[in-house]
Design an enzyme around this catalytic site. Sequence first.
Site, PDB file in Angstrom:
ATOM      1  N   HIS A  82       4.151  -0.089  -1.296  1.00  0.00           N
ATOM      2  CA  HIS A  82       3.020  -0.660  -2.016  1.00  0.00           C
ATOM      3  C   HIS A  82       2.882  -2.134  -1.638  1.00  0.00           C
ATOM      4  CE1 HIS A  82       2.900   3.007  -4.274  1.00  0.00           C
ATOM      5  NE2 HIS A  82       4.105   2.802  -4.799  1.00  0.00           N
TER       6      HIS A  82
ATOM      7  N   CYS B 140      -1.179  -1.367   0.423  1.00  0.00           N
ATOM      8  CA  CYS B 140      -2.427  -1.912  -0.087  1.00  0.00           C
ATOM      9  C   CYS B 140      -2.491  -3.411   0.208  1.00  0.00           C
ATOM     10  CB  CYS B 140      -2.536  -1.687  -1.589  1.00  0.00           C
ATOM     11  SG  CYS B 140      -2.744   0.029  -2.073  1.00  0.00           S
TER      12      CYS B 140
END
Length: 438
Positions: free
Chosen positions: A152, A193
């Site tokens: 992430h 991300c």
Amino acid sequence: MIVLLLVLSLLATAFSFPDGILTMEQPKNDGNHWAVLVAGSNTWGNYRHQADVCHAYQILKKHGIPDDRIIVFMYDDIAHNEENPTPGVIINQPNGPNVYEGVPKDYTGENVSPDVFLHVLQGNANQLVGVGSGKVVKSGPNDHIFVNFVDHGGPGILAFGDDTLEADKLMEAIKSMYKQNKYGKMVFYVEACESGSMFNRLLPKDINVYATTASNPDESSYACYYDDKLETFLGDVYSIKWMQDSDKEDLNTETLEKQFKITKAETNTSHVMEYGDLTIGGMTVAEFQGNQQSSVFLSNDIDVDPCKDAVPSEDVPLAILERRLEAAASQTQREQLEEQLRDLIKSRESVKTTIKKIASFATNDHVQTHRVMYSGVRHALNSWDCYKYVLKHLAATCPQLNIPKNDYALRHLYVLVNLCEERVPAETIKEAITKVCG
């Protein structure tokens, strides 16, 4: 002619290489290949990250990079997870091969951390005595280093288990390596991300480093290949696309730029980006992923486009619960899943409420609060000291946000960036965080 062909055939058999390797070349400039592969997350819901990294390992191994020059970070809680119906097996695509087999687990569990990673990358073996395998990148001025990170991310950070790797710290390490002639060329492939924010306007063009990312500085990366049997996603779109390309191409003729363009064109879920010294894109993929041509393909010829069932990374927990609910076989199971779904939705609403309250107290201005929250304005990150200071305080003071493991919360950190870039004092933001969460 027949006799000549027979002799050539016998010679080919006598000198054939194992594991489907057809040709062998030495790295250019008498240098070596080095690779650092990182899956920073854990838990079954993040299955895809370790699957991506295991697949990447198999590609490098099949193309001739030896284990002593491939360093792998992974929690290693997936292959033998209680939710895994096939213990010891990890797949990266529907009905795919086992990519877990043979993967060296150099740094697992709590050793999957940004500090350990930076020591490994910079070759600081003396800092890792008794830690994991102790393997580090022992590279020199002619060596090529390939770094693949999957996890992430948020503005200027990559999640690393319970911690984060900040972009400025990564840049500091890279620049130090450059000054010490610890590499000839270095390439980063980053799946996360907002991964573009790790390099955008930060990575110099004159230190022999080239990076590609799954997304630009402001958007999500995407998970894909939901598996009904495993009840989780098997891969990430950007990672799947570049690896499927590496599986089928002749890496000795394909350039990094060509692979980038193929990956960018086929990843229609996010904007694949490139940064740094773009001239490195003219070099072959083999010079970073291994230059022994392999006839072993790790990606099956399947008709399923990973983009078809792709979901933003922050929505993966929601998508998994919704899929499980659709497949629920009993009323009891449906009720349990519905309760989990309600809890998750409630948790997501709590994230938005918490961040909005922090912005409101920090600005004490309704118009500015709306602007930093909802206007679509996302300032470029320049105020690093402010941002890192308030982010650290947010993670420590608001444990309910579960930063950095909660990708949904990470996707709201742009509000802190906006506050810092609009010159709201760091201490004022800190006080707002304490007021909301303390």
